[in-house]
Design an enzyme around this catalytic site. Structure first.
Site, PDB file in Angstrom:
ATOM      1  N   HIS A 115       0.808  -1.227   0.000  1.00 42.03           N
ATOM      2  CA  HIS A 115       0.000   0.000   0.000  1.00 42.03           C
ATOM      3  C   HIS A 115       0.842   1.277   0.000  1.00 42.03           C
ATOM      4  CE1 HIS A 115      -3.984  -1.689   0.169  1.00 42.03           C
ATOM      5  NE2 HIS A 115      -3.626  -2.499   1.155  1.00 42.03           N
TER       6      HIS A 115
ATOM      7  N   HIS B  71       6.766  -8.057   4.649  1.00 40.81           N
ATOM      8  CA  HIS B  71       5.342  -7.766   4.468  1.00 40.81           C
ATOM      9  C   HIS B  71       4.753  -8.840   3.559  1.00 40.81           C
ATOM     10  CE1 HIS B  71       2.176  -4.757   5.012  1.00 40.81           C
ATOM     11  NE2 HIS B  71       1.800  -4.997   3.781  1.00 40.81           N
TER      12      HIS B  71
ATOM     13  N   HIS C  95      -2.274  -8.025   9.762  1.00 41.13           N
ATOM     14  CA  HIS C  95      -2.883  -7.231  10.847  1.00 41.13           C
ATOM     15  C   HIS C  95      -3.346  -8.089  12.023  1.00 41.13           C
ATOM     16  CE1 HIS C  95      -3.886  -3.383   8.310  1.00 41.13           C
ATOM     17  NE2 HIS C  95      -2.765  -3.967   7.921  1.00 41.13           N
TER      18      HIS C  95
END
Length: 263
Positions: A66, A149, A176
């Site tokens: 992102h 990530h 998350h």
């Protein structure tokens, strides 16, 4: 050296919770790394938010897929070595995938941002790209911290095993959801599959449940909104031997905003 790692900071609720934590506890840490790729309304980061993080004491901001969501960041990435995009994006894209920054006590720390390929947007091989630069980093510093990530735990575990003994810490971000598998691997590298996130625990991985659930039921595009309330900070409290670069302690942080505010 004592290091604070903070999981994906999601929107204003995450930024508020993170700010409260570092204002109360930052004096305990020699170095702070935070993943900021969801800090601007849940998608991307702005230069203003990055500068706010630095003012709070963040040494390096890592990211993931992102990082590209706010177009203004393309130019900003070219002028900073403290906000990283994943190293294994194709060569020539804006920004840097690793940096070396001094800690509070003047010790050089290497920080690397990598992105996985399993169930993720296409990128170059993270194993290969990191292997190409790791010796260059090690010539300057013994402490190397890696934010991987990635979606698949198997890919994260494989990355940890592959670089065990060559880096200080490898931790996962992106899902998350904080995992409970923190450990020091056989050759001295600290590891956890996912640090978790910093933001509201009222929704679905930081986003309002009412905007997320229809996506699963109807399979149609939805406008996602940030969740609010029951904010938490997920992160890691790490000790690293400055002489060897080995991780000597790795503890999860999972604190509610109300717990943070007590201090």
């Amino acid at each position: 050296m004592r290091v604070l790692v903070v999981g994906d900071i999601v929107g204003r609720p995450g930024r508020k919770t993170f700010e409260k934590y570092v204002r109360n506890f930052k004096e305990k840490y020699d170095f702070i790394v935070a993943n900021g790729e969801n800090s601007a309304a849940g998608f991307g980061i702005t230069s203003k938010i990055a500068e706010e993080f630095y003012a709070l004491g963040v040494d390096v901001i890592t990211s993931g897929n992102h990082i590209w969501d706010k177009k203004e960041i393309y130019t900003y990435l070219e002028g900073t070595d403290r906000l990283l995009r994943p190293l294994n994006y194709p060569k020539g894209v804006p920004g840097k995938g690793y940096t070396i920054v001094k800690s509070r006590s003047g010790i050089k720390v290497g920080v690397v941002s990598l992105q996985g390929r399993v169930f993720m947007p296409p990128t170059d091989c993270p194993f290969t790209r990191f292997s190409e630069v790791i010796e260059e980093i090690k010539r300057e510093c013994k402490i190397i911290i890696v934010d991987f990530h990635a979606e698949a735990t198997s890919e994260k575990i494989a990355m940890g095993r592959y670089f065990d003994g060559k880096i200080s810490v490898l931790y996962g971000t992106h899902t998350h959801v904080q995992t409970a598998d923190e450990k020091i691997l056989l050759e001295g590298t600290g590891y956890i599959s996912d640090v978790g996130m910093t933001g509201s625990d009222n929704g679905v991985i930081g986003m309002d449940a009412k905007s997320i659930i229809p996506k699963f039921i109807e399979c149609l595009p939805q406008r996602f909104e940030i969740a609010n309330g029951k904010e938490r900070l997920n992160g890691l409290d790490i000790e690293i031997d400055e002489e060897t670069g080995e991780c000597t302690r790795i503890d999860r942080i999972n604190m509610s905003l109300s717990q943070i505010e007590i201090y």
